[in-house]
Write a protein that holds these residues in place. Sequence first.
Motif, mmCIF file in Angstrom:
data_model
loop_
_atom_site.group_PDB
_atom_site.id
_atom_site.type_symbol
_atom_site.label_atom_id
_atom_site.label_comp_id
_atom_site.label_asym_id
_atom_site.label_seq_id
_atom_site.Cartn_x
_atom_site.Cartn_y
_atom_site.Cartn_z
ATOM 1 N N ARG A 158 0.996 -1.111 -0.183
ATOM 2 C CA ARG A 158 -0.191 -0.070 0.133
ATOM 3 C C ARG A 158 0.989 1.313 0.028
ATOM 4 O O ARG A 158 0.496 2.296 -0.565
ATOM 5 N N LEU A 159 2.149 1.098 0.544
ATOM 6 C CA LEU A 159 3.002 2.098 0.691
ATOM 7 C C LEU A 159 3.548 2.504 -0.786
ATOM 8 O O LEU A 159 3.561 3.768 -1.087
ATOM 9 N N ALA A 162 0.577 4.023 -2.830
ATOM 10 C CA ALA A 162 0.278 5.584 -2.263
ATOM 11 C C ALA A 162 1.655 6.490 -2.987
ATOM 12 O O ALA A 162 1.232 7.428 -3.716
ATOM 13 N N MET A 166 1.078 9.404 -6.281
ATOM 14 C CA MET A 166 1.589 10.805 -6.076
ATOM 15 C C MET A 166 2.675 11.193 -7.201
ATOM 16 O O MET A 166 3.228 12.160 -7.321
ATOM 17 N N TRP A 257 11.479 4.977 14.392
ATOM 18 C CA TRP A 257 10.112 4.397 14.419
ATOM 19 C C TRP A 257 9.917 2.962 14.593
ATOM 20 O O TRP A 257 9.018 2.340 15.037
ATOM 21 N N ALA B 98 -2.471 4.189 4.461
ATOM 22 C CA ALA B 98 -1.217 4.092 3.744
ATOM 23 C C ALA B 98 -0.105 5.089 4.297
ATOM 24 O O ALA B 98 0.465 5.775 3.294
ATOM 25 N N LEU B 99 0.182 5.454 5.502
ATOM 26 C CA LEU B 99 1.107 6.421 5.981
ATOM 27 C C LEU B 99 2.802 5.677 5.941
ATOM 28 O O LEU B 99 2.704 4.605 6.278
ATOM 29 N N PHE B 100 3.447 6.626 5.580
ATOM 30 C CA PHE B 100 4.981 6.167 5.661
ATOM 31 C C PHE B 100 5.425 6.101 7.175
ATOM 32 O O PHE B 100 5.442 7.234 7.758
ATOM 33 N N PRO B 101 5.676 4.990 7.766
ATOM 34 C CA PRO B 101 5.954 4.843 9.112
ATOM 35 C C PRO B 101 7.183 5.728 9.548
ATOM 36 O O PRO B 101 7.242 6.035 10.811
ATOM 37 N N TRP B 102 8.210 6.051 8.548
ATOM 38 C CA TRP B 102 9.390 6.543 8.986
ATOM 39 C C TRP B 102 9.271 7.951 8.832
ATOM 40 O O TRP B 102 10.401 8.671 9.043
ATOM 41 N N PHE B 111 5.206 14.579 1.528
ATOM 42 C CA PHE B 111 5.970 13.529 0.694
ATOM 43 C C PHE B 111 5.908 13.885 -0.715
ATOM 44 O O PHE B 111 6.763 14.224 -1.364
ATOM 45 N N TYR B 147 5.462 10.506 14.858
ATOM 46 C CA TYR B 147 5.425 9.508 13.856
ATOM 47 C C TYR B 147 3.791 8.886 13.977
ATOM 48 O O TYR B 147 3.312 8.677 15.040
ATOM 49 N N HIS B 149 2.880 5.836 14.317
ATOM 50 C CA HIS B 149 2.449 4.718 15.290
ATOM 51 C C HIS B 149 2.283 5.639 16.659
ATOM 52 O O HIS B 149 1.740 5.026 17.376
#
Lengths: 264, 279
Positions: A158-159, A162, A166, A257, B98-102, B111, B147, B149
């Motif tokens: 999914r990342l 996404a 974009m 993270w 679908a967010l970027f965890p980092w 982004f 972040y 999380h």
Amino acid sequence: MIRAGAPWELIRWFGGMLIYCRTMAVFLLAWYLAAEAVPNKLLLPSPLAVAQALRESWLDGELTANAGISLLRLLVSVAAAAVLAIPIGLAMGRSRMISDLLEWPVELLRPIAGIAWIPLALFIFGIGQRLPIFIMFYTAFFPLLLGTAAGAQSVDRRLIAAARTMGLSRGTIMRRVVVPAALPSVLVSLRLAVAASWTAVVAAELVGAPSGLGYAIEYYRSMLATPTVMAFIVVIGLLGFLTDRALRWLGDALAPWARTEGRQ
Amino acid sequence: MTDAEMTDAKMTDAKIRLSGIGKSFGAPAAPVVAVQDLSLDIRPGEFLTIVGPSGCGKTTVLNMLAGLETPTTGTMTLDGRPIRGPGAERGVMFQDYALFPWKTVRGNIGFGLVHGPAGAGLSAAEREERVRRVIELVGLTGSEEKYPHQLSGGMRQRVALARLMANEPQILLMDEPLAALDAQTRIILQDELLRIWGQDKPAAERRTVVYITHSIDEAVFLADRVVVLSSHPGRLKRIVEIDLPRPRDDATRLSKAFADLCQSIWQSIREEAYRATMT
């Protein structure tokens, strides 16, 4: 109620140290008693004799010199392995074709222990720097390759979706999505690679190098100086522990993270 | 696609045209049909909402519009050109964010501006300003450096919404964007969404929105037209024109016409909805 704060943190740290010291004390005592029970001091030197030997080789600089050279070899070989294995691993993780292409050679070479190459490497490289570096490189390469490939392969689809919506190009997605998403796996495999390389260092230097911790162990063995042999073994354990701690710290710094996510 | 079809699409002035779209998953021998024979013209500047019971293929339709999935049958065009993959002119807000965890909240929202074509031609200061503005808009001020999380579900949803808005795409494809929010925030963001879409502006200046929701009143409140799908397989059941006057506000939510439209749409899916719930 106990409130979290600096004094409480300190007490907790102190408590942790106490438990740690107690464990160590039990271990050292058991070792001491065992050494007393063995009549031949050559077979099992007592911790006191080892400490004495450790002190002596520290004072005459032999310990630092040998530990330094082994550590340097380890860093060079792991760095070389990382430079090669990480890009190939990323490519394997993201491309079915490359992964199929490399699967066979990798799976055939991986189970062979690095030290199995020593006889052949002796012919090729002779005794010197290159042989232990090659053996450690070989040992570090496969954990890094497979860890990176697994990390790159399991990037959340999914990342990537996404990023595609974009309008990011394939190359940018690789750099900005796949690489950071795989980073925690790469860092874990780096720790595995370093640990594996420490186990290979002694064997490689035992035979193939005129210096280093492995060489020192072999040298003092031939002199029947078992306390010094033990002293160098202790140093290897200590260095392995310290490098792992350093890598863990590096991992937490590079991928904050993943730290909180993993330990919650 | 033939030239004749191309002119045809242009003549009717559809922004996006779906003709005979079908999508099946699984083995060719025993396919699972998610969407069947869906034809639909999405007008430029239109706010189109899609409702339907679960299993009606809403998300599949959205993914096909996004270019992330290819239809098994039929054609899809955007401004008369076939849709062949994703593009920055079609922004997507995913159901699971679908967010970027980092990346921090700020990094996630910026982004597309930093790494994608959305930020082309903008200076670093302009990008920062735009990110700051959408952060304020969705009420994330103060959480910029957190972040994903570390955020609650509702806050993550706001980050995803802000990320979409920061890119300012021509077409917004949104999959249940407000579902995780509490009722008050939801109403505020519905109003905000209409403002961003441009309900105060002339129709020609509005963005095109395709919006999936399971909430019928939300669908009616926002939309120019509500598309009702039926399930197993997903098929077009009904298209309802929502002629409530704009700008819409709390008075709209209380009007009889609003209630009647909601009721009418509920009637067309209630049978299936009950069936889906009871079995």
